[in-house]
Design an enzyme around this catalytic site. Sequence first.
Site, PDB file in Angstrom:
ATOM      1  N   HIS A  12       0.830  -1.218   0.000  1.00  0.00           N
ATOM      2  CA  HIS A  12       0.000   0.000   0.000  1.00  0.00           C
ATOM      3  C   HIS A  12       0.864   1.268   0.000  1.00  0.00           C
ATOM      4  O   HIS A  12       0.499   2.276   0.601  1.00  0.00           O
ATOM      5  CB  HIS A  12      -1.016  -0.005   1.148  1.00  0.00           C
ATOM      6  CG  HIS A  12      -0.437   0.020   2.538  1.00  0.00           C
ATOM      7  ND1 HIS A  12      -0.996  -0.690   3.584  1.00  0.00           N
ATOM      8  CD2 HIS A  12       0.625   0.661   3.069  1.00  0.00           C
ATOM      9  CE1 HIS A  12      -0.305  -0.468   4.687  1.00  0.00           C
ATOM     10  NE2 HIS A  12       0.679   0.362   4.403  1.00  0.00           N
ATOM     11  N   HIS A  57      -2.324   4.868   9.730  1.00  0.00           N
ATOM     12  CA  HIS A  57      -1.052   5.570   9.926  1.00  0.00           C
ATOM     13  C   HIS A  57      -1.286   6.859  10.727  1.00  0.00           C
ATOM     14  O   HIS A  57      -0.952   7.961  10.295  1.00  0.00           O
ATOM     15  CB  HIS A  57      -0.419   5.893   8.571  1.00  0.00           C
ATOM     16  CG  HIS A  57      -0.114   4.676   7.739  1.00  0.00           C
ATOM     17  ND1 HIS A  57      -1.095   4.000   7.040  1.00  0.00           N
ATOM     18  CD2 HIS A  57       1.050   4.017   7.516  1.00  0.00           C
ATOM     19  CE1 HIS A  57      -0.547   2.974   6.401  1.00  0.00           C
ATOM     20  NE2 HIS A  57       0.742   2.956   6.676  1.00  0.00           N
ATOM     21  N   HIS A 191      10.658  -3.071   4.029  1.00  0.00           N
ATOM     22  CA  HIS A 191      11.124  -1.686   3.994  1.00  0.00           C
ATOM     23  C   HIS A 191      11.281  -1.168   5.418  1.00  0.00           C
ATOM     24  O   HIS A 191      10.677  -1.681   6.357  1.00  0.00           O
ATOM     25  CB  HIS A 191      10.200  -0.767   3.191  1.00  0.00           C
ATOM     26  CG  HIS A 191       8.811  -0.578   3.727  1.00  0.00           C
ATOM     27  ND1 HIS A 191       7.902  -1.615   3.876  1.00  0.00           N
ATOM     28  CD2 HIS A 191       8.158   0.542   4.127  1.00  0.00           C
ATOM     29  CE1 HIS A 191       6.759  -1.132   4.333  1.00  0.00           C
ATOM     30  NE2 HIS A 191       6.888   0.172   4.510  1.00  0.00           N
ATOM     31  N   GLU A 238       4.545  -5.074   8.544  1.00  0.00           N
ATOM     32  CA  GLU A 238       3.145  -4.990   8.115  1.00  0.00           C
ATOM     33  C   GLU A 238       2.663  -6.282   7.455  1.00  0.00           C
ATOM     34  O   GLU A 238       1.455  -6.527   7.338  1.00  0.00           O
ATOM     35  CB  GLU A 238       2.967  -3.835   7.130  1.00  0.00           C
ATOM     36  CG  GLU A 238       3.162  -2.458   7.713  1.00  0.00           C
ATOM     37  CD  GLU A 238       3.159  -1.371   6.639  1.00  0.00           C
ATOM     38  OE1 GLU A 238       2.962  -0.198   6.993  1.00  0.00           O
ATOM     39  OE2 GLU A 238       3.357  -1.687   5.451  1.00  0.00           O
TER      40      GLU A 238
END
Length: 280
Positions: A12, A57, A191, A238
């Site tokens: 995403h 977030h 990441h 995630e």
Amino acid sequence: MAEVIAGVGVSHVPALGDAMESGQEGPASAVFEMFEPVRDWVEKLDLDTLIVIYNDHAAAFSLELYPTFAIGAAPSYAPADEGYGAREVPDCEGDLDLSWHLIDSVIPEGFDLAICQQLDVDHGFTVPLTVLYGKPEEWPVRVVPIAVNVVQQPTPSAQRCFDLGRAIGRAIASFPEARRVGVVGTGGMSHQLQGTRAGHINQEFDRRFLADIADDPANLAALSNREYILEAGSEGAELVMWLVMRGAMAEAVNVAYSAYHVPVSNTGAGIIALEPLLAQ
């Protein structure tokens, strides 16, 4: 009766949303091409509802009040303002009946979902919708948002996420109305956005994850949170949200499509499309 007929795991990355909205070419074009087969596949499935597993977030929740698991039970969900304005995408229509059925089924099994009767959804939710449906005037499916805390420690384990997915799958199977349901697990792949490992990408782990999410999800569920962070980076953790999606599906699945591209905004970006393997 309701049935899960599709599962999708997809990154995403917010930069992808910006690029898809603007029609940006250049380096992003290779990623857009990666999404096209899944978009065609989803269109043919004619889904009624998407259950989207994502992380907020700090748009709807703050670090002072961040639930481990939360579910939307609202008639609609607007794009959240993430500090630079909301994404210019349609509001999402909620599937209230299915939301409340999941709440009534999953919470008694021991999964304490925070119930959100008002909820704005950020890029973690809306970018996957753009990946799957492009830029329609209205989204062609109703949605059920399920948010997972992968931001504020302590976060739920991979096994807990997989078990939550299984509970969701059982709840869908007991829903008395007809629904063609897709489940989307969002986030990742490897990441890290800060610290001495900023820019960390582990292609070997990402590709192994794409294989195991279909064929050996129990192996991925057995990994600790620390192992996910070491292998995939702090934000790559995630990926446990993909396990919620996989748990909601049948034990045996067929991989309709899988692809991986790196880097995308300092992120390994992947997508996988799964369908239940029907007994012969």
